[in-house]
Design a protein around this motif. Structure first.
Motif, PDB file in Angstrom:
ATOM      1  N   ILE A  20       4.549   9.907  -1.543  1.00 19.17           N
ATOM      2  CA  ILE A  20       3.892   8.619  -1.806  1.00 19.17           C
ATOM      3  C   ILE A  20       4.757   7.527  -1.165  1.00 19.17           C
ATOM      4  N   LYS A  57       4.292  16.056   2.008  1.00 21.72           N
ATOM      5  CA  LYS A  57       3.707  14.755   1.728  1.00 21.72           C
ATOM      6  C   LYS A  57       4.553  14.012   0.685  1.00 21.72           C
ATOM      7  N   THR A 113       0.733  10.587   1.756  1.00 22.67           N
ATOM      8  CA  THR A 113       0.445  10.981   3.146  1.00 22.67           C
ATOM      9  C   THR A 113       1.572  11.854   3.672  1.00 22.67           C
ATOM     10  N   GLU A 122       0.842  -1.197   0.000  1.00 21.81           N
ATOM     11  CA  GLU A 122       0.000   0.000   0.000  1.00 21.81           C
ATOM     12  C   GLU A 122       0.875   1.243   0.000  1.00 21.81           C
ATOM     13  N   SER A 181       0.601   5.387  -0.534  1.00 22.90           N
ATOM     14  CA  SER A 181      -0.375   6.469  -0.580  1.00 22.90           C
ATOM     15  C   SER A 181       0.330   7.791  -0.320  1.00 22.90           C
ATOM     16  N   ASN A 189       4.952   3.937   1.893  1.00 21.06           N
ATOM     17  CA  ASN A 189       4.398   3.018   2.870  1.00 21.06           C
ATOM     18  C   ASN A 189       5.058   3.346   4.202  1.00 21.06           C
TER      19      ASN A 189
END
Length: 601
Positions: free
Chosen positions: A485, A483, A450, A446, A448, A487
């Motif tokens: 991308i 931020k 964040t 995963e 994302s 895991n």
């Protein structure tokens, strides 16, 4: 003697002449029709304008001639139309463009004459007053006290009509020209369709009579007469049988050519005179030779390798196969080849040359060396703590347990070495898991977009205890809204490894800085850079290219003293690849190092 013309010239001119006459007739009719249609449309439009003005003109004729003249002038300017009112005796009562008192009588004008008779009159002619072509339309004005009626005439320049007619004539001319050209093409095709089969039948008969069967032309009998069909069917049957054999031979040749060209092994065929017969693309790429230009050229000037030439000559002399491994050097690049040379024979089993098959095993050899080094390094890393554990356990079994202090110290050493073994195994398992994710492109990982700050702060907190023991300061510089991308768990593991590596080689009282920034690079993609800066001993230049290899150590004695497994930086590299990023290092020996993780933002 009568001169006979070919059939083509008997058909083509007649067909073209018929098409030309038809096009000219249709063009003349279309132009005339369009002219009449547009003329009638303009007359109806002007007549409609005149009917709108009729009642007003009647009222003004009876009331005031001056008001009539003023109204005609104003209305004519607004409508861009010339308005003329003509009395029953031909006298001009009012005109929007001229002084009516200076104008001659209009009673004999054709459109006025028709208006006097009670009908709408029209005329297209040159205006003597305005000196341009005008379209005149007149309607009768029935006055209560005057008989015969007066006339209201409206006129507009015929420029629009002439423009439309010129446009229509131009388009009709171009269309006619195009149709004539198409007719010429189709007439030619028709003539050829009739004459060409006869010519081909003649050629086929000549080829059959001369025995040139391979040049037989296939003729399709579709649309031909019944008399030709029988002959053509016979010729086609013979042509089809011949073509089947030719196509079979060609297909087999193409299949062999495709296999030869598609081989990953480099293949080179030479004749008995050591000249090139054929070579495939792989051989051309290996020796930088154009396969199309190499035929019949001496092979020695192409290969320029004494060992290969000696193998070729040995095979040509003895007619036996030879095998060897040969190294080629192209500047700085080394290529290792497995070479097999076999005799080349014709259908009668007579030697005609030699065939070289060369397989590039450079990558396989490199991978084998990497595997061998990895096994040796793993064995060495595992053997050291196992040897220590075995030695101290034997000491304890030989009576070391009787001395309580020494026994406790020995057991602590055994525990520490067992922990080292456990750390090596954990790192190997982590590295294997991450490599599988990179190789298999697993979707279960995963990633994302964040915030980065919580992940970096968690990694810093994990390392604070060890940093306190070594009296090393840890600093974090990361914008709170930055931020990336990523895991979080994997990135935290990578940052912990980088921080642990930095603390292991930093002296007491120094600082390790964890910094994160964002920047737009030349590929117009946003990247986030996570940097770990230390003030340690640094890395010598010759070690920088291999620092991320498994078990590679710059200073083996100091690395083992610090308790490292030699896999931390390799794990960091694979985690960066899992995120679609990379890891880099900059170092100055004796002044510290900076490791940089690049992640997509």
């Amino acid at each position: 003697m009568i001169r006979r013309r070919p059939l083509f010239w008997q058909i083509f001119p007649v067909s073209l002449l018929i098409s030309l006459c038809t096009v000219l007739a249709v063009s003349w009719y279309a132009t005339t029709t369009f002219k009449k249609f547009y003329y009638d449309q303009m007359v109806e439009d002007i007549e409609a304008r005149a009917l709108l003005l009729e009642q007003k003109i009647l009222d003004l004729i009876l009331e005031s001639p001056d008001a009539l003249q003023k109204f005609c002038r104003q209305a004519g300017r607004r409508a861009h139309t010339r308005i003329t009112v003509v009395a029953p005796d031909g006298v001009v009562l009012a005109d929007s463009n001229e002084d009516p008192q200076r104008m001659e009588r209009h009673g004999k004008r054709p459109e006025i004459t028709q208006a006097y008779s009670g009908q709408t009159g029209s005329s297209l002619r040159l205006s003597k007053t305005l000196h341009q072509d005008m379209l005149y339309v007149a309607i009768p004005l029935r006055l209560r006290s005057i008989s015969p009626p007066a006339a209201l005439r409206l006129s507009v320049p015929a420029t629009a009509l002439n423009t439309v007619l010129r446009t229509i004539r131009t388009r009709v001319f171009l269309a006619s020209l195009l149709i004539i050209l198409l007719a010429a093409v189709f007439s030619r095709q028709l003539a050829l369709r009739i004459s060409r089969p006869l010519e081909k039948i003649k050629q086929g008969a000549e080829q059959l009579s001369s025995g040139e069967k391979t040049r037989l032309v296939t003729i399709h009998e579709h649309g031909l007469s019944l008399e030709m069909t029988g002959l053509i069917l016979s010729l086609n049957h013979m042509a089809e049988q011949l073509m089947e054999r030719i196509l079979l031979t060609r297909r087999q040749h193409n299949e062999l050519e495709a296999v030869f060209s598609s081989m990953t092994e480099a293949v080179l065929a030479v004749d008995a005179e050591e000249c090139v017969i054929r070579l495939n693309r792989a051989a051309g790429s290996l020796f930088c030779i154009d396969p199309q230009r190499s035929k019949d050229r001496p092979v020695q000037g192409m290969l320029r390798n004494p060992e290969l030439m000696e193998m070729i000559r040995a095979t040509l002399r003895s007619n036996n196969s030879t095998d060897a491994e040969i190294e080629l050097f192209d500047g700085q690049q080394r290529t290792l080849l497995e070479v097999r040379v076999v005799p080349l024979q014709d259908n009668a089993q007579q030697p005609i040359g030699a065939l070289l098959v060369m397989n590039d095993v450079t990558r396989i050899n490199r991978l084998e060396n990497v595997r061998r080094d990895f096994v040796a390094n793993v064995s060495h890393e595992l053997k050291t703590p196992i040897t220590v554990i075995k030695g101290y356990v034997e000491t304890l079994l030989d009576g070391g347990l009787d001395a309580h202090a020494d026994g406790k110290s020995f057991l602590q050493i055994v525990l520490r070495q067992a922990g080292r073994l456990d750390a090596i195994i954990d790192d190997l398992l982590s590295l294997s898991r991450i490599e599988n994710q990179v190789c298999n492109n697993e979707s279960s990982l995963e990633l994302s977009l964040t915030e980065l700050n919580p992940t970096l702060r968690a990694a810093l907190q994990t390392c604070e205890l060890k940093a306190g023991e070594k009296q090393i300061g840890l600093e974090l510089h990361c914008p709170p809204d930055l931020k990336a991308i990523h895991n979080p768990a994997l990135l935290e593991e990578a940052v912990i490894n980088l921080l642990g590596n930095a603390m292991a080689y930093s002296p007491a009282g120094s600082s390790v800085i964890l910094r994160a920034t964002s920047q737009q690079e030349s590929d117009k993609k946003k990247w986030v850079r996570i940097m770990v800066e230390d003030e340690g001993c640094g890395i010598q230049r010759e070690h920088l290219d291999r620092i991320f290899e498994r078990f590679y150590r710059c200073d083996k004695a100091r690395s083992r003293e610090n308790g490292g497994t030699g896999l931390g930086l390799s794990i960091v590299k694979h985690i960066a690849q899992t995120h679609g990023g990379s890891v880099e290092v900059e170092s100055q020996f004796g002044k510290g190092s900076t490791f940089t993780l690049r992640l997509p933002g």
